[in-house]
Design an enzyme around this catalytic site. Structure first.
Site: not given
Ligand code: URA
Length: 443
Positions: A84, A163, A170, A185, A189
């Site tokens: 990620h 989220d 956001r 966040s 996930k």
């Molecule tokens: N990627 C995400 O999934 N969440 C964030 O807050 C920033 C980048």
């Protein structure tokens, strides 16, 4: 138990710590629709300014993780390793990494996001492929992971709904770049994906949410410790985002760049070196984690060699086409190059000199203004617009040389993009070296 949302927000605004129970209540009531967007926006802004303690961030991650269903991938008899990124400009490595790692019998259960603020989103990019379906249900997602080891999907309704709702809010309330919000966040996930290991690409620089190495390091440490606490192998790599990663910034043109990468393989001069090095450093970490899960040790240099040989074999590109096809995408259109917008303009050097700096966040906003990103959560995206960089920080330019091409769908918008880009790319006579790409590794 019930609390008063105004009182909790006021306490957070004034720097107090909230209990796990209070955080859990606030997030749950927001997800259920009892707390409206305007109250949640105020709370997010209070968190942005006051931060959260480790315990508060852990509570926030936990309530978000359990706000929906959690995947169960135990039936898939392969190491499950994901990656990620904290987000950047031209960051397309996920689209290359998923098929590449899947060629090593590693399942990459990647659930990716859409654009956020000035940064592009993997799902928006993939949807530039006609027919591509990012919303697969859980059974189909598992089926693809079990068979071809690769699937790249958006966050469905079931997974981390808290989220999903907060992410959109956001994005339009100026509260993206807050460490506890990013940690909760991303980690909620990723923990909901039932992975064995995770590689985090934590970006720093003008195009990242974290502008300095120091902030990026704090974010990386917070995410690594949250992941470890949950019993996962997590590695973070701090990488430079002071300029776009790769030549293309947009949606369709970024997919075309990924296709070129997968087709041409390693050391091809047509492939941007920084994109190549960043992708490979993440791929090395993923392969090492995958082998570790199989009980094998692998040295970074051996991992890199295996990855390069795999790219040369052409299998990762075939795997990508297979994945796209199984997700409904038109592989003929993909293979022949996705179309880009017809109005073209080029920013040229007004004087000779070195590119000293770029404001990568402003570059991201130029793409949003072209229509390639969203200003409001309900906006749709024009996949064909974007930018194509010819030169980067540290390059020497002669007067009149091309720096970046603009692909737009109207003359007016193209002209405005040209004016904006002129302001955010700094050329000066002093020599400047290219920024170091991979800064640090955090385990
Ligand atoms: N990627 C995400 O999934 N969440 C964030 O807050 C920033 C980048």
């Amino acid at each position: 138990m019930s609390f008063n949302p105004v009182e909790l927000t006021t306490r957070k605004r004034d720097g107090e710590k909230l209990s796990a129970e209070e955080i859990s209540w606030f997030i749950t009531e927001y997800t259920n629709g009892t707390i409206p967007d305007y109250q949640m926006s105020a709370m997010l802004m209070a968190i942005y300014f006051q931060g959260m303690s480790t315990a508060e961030t852990a509570a926030m991650t936990d309530v978000m993780l359990h706000s929906g269903s959690v995947l169960n991938l135990r039936d898939i008899d392969k190491p499950k390793i994901d990656k990620h990124s904290t987000g950047g400009i031209g960051d397309k490595t996920s689209i290359i990494l998923v098929p590449l790692l899947a060629c090593f019998d590693i399942a990459v259960p990647m659930i990716a996001g859409r654009g956020l603020g000035h940064t592009g989103g993997t799902i928006d990019k993939l949807e530039a492929i006609p027919g591509f379906q990012a919303e697969l249900g859980e059974p189909r997602f598992k089926e693809l992971l079990g068979t071809i080891g690769a699937a790249l999907i958006s966050q469905g309704k079931g997974l981390c709904p808290a989220d999903k709702k907060l992410y959109g809010l956001r994005d339009v309330s100026g509260t993206v770049p807050a460490i506890p919000l990013i940690v909760s966040s991303i980690m909620s996930k990723k923990l909901a994906e039932d992975i064995d290991g995770l590689v985090l690409d934590v970006k720093f620089g003008s195009g990242a949410f974290m502008k300095t190495v120091k902030e990026a390091k704090a974010l990386a440490k917070a995410m690594v410790s949250t992941g470890k606490h949950a019993g996962r192998h997590v590695v973070a790599v701090l990488t430079d985002m002071s300029q776009p990663l790769g030549r293309a910034v947009g949606n369709a043109n970024e997919i075309n760049e990924c296709v070129e990468f997968l087709r041409r393989g390693p050391q091809d001069p047509a492939i941007d070196k920084r994109l190549y090095d960043c992708t490979m450093s993440l791929a090395v970490e993923m392969l090492i984690l995958g082998r570790r899960q199989m009980g094998k040790r692998l040295k970074p240099k051996d991992a890199k060699k295996e990855l390069e040989e795999m790219l040369l074999s052409g299998r990762p590109y075939s795997k990508f086409l297979e994945m796209v096809s199984l997700q409904g995408g038109d592989t003929v259109a993909l293979d022949s190059g996705l179309p880009v917008a017809k109005v073209k303009k080029t920013l040229k050097a007004k004087k000779a000199g070195y590119i000293r700096a770029m404001d990568a966040q402003a570059i991201g906003m130029v793409v949003v203004d072209l229509g390639g990103g969203r200003k409001a959560a309900s906006d749709s995206i024009d996949h064909s617009v974007g930018l194509e960089f010819e030169r980067f920080i540290g390059d020497h330019l002669q007067k009149g040389e091309d720096i970046v091409k603009i692909y737009a769908n109207s003359e007016t918008v193209a002209r405005s993009a040209l004016e904006q880009l002129q302001e955010v790319i700094v050329v000066s006579p002093q020599k400047k070296s290219a920024p170091k790409l991979v800064r640090e590794r955090i385990v």
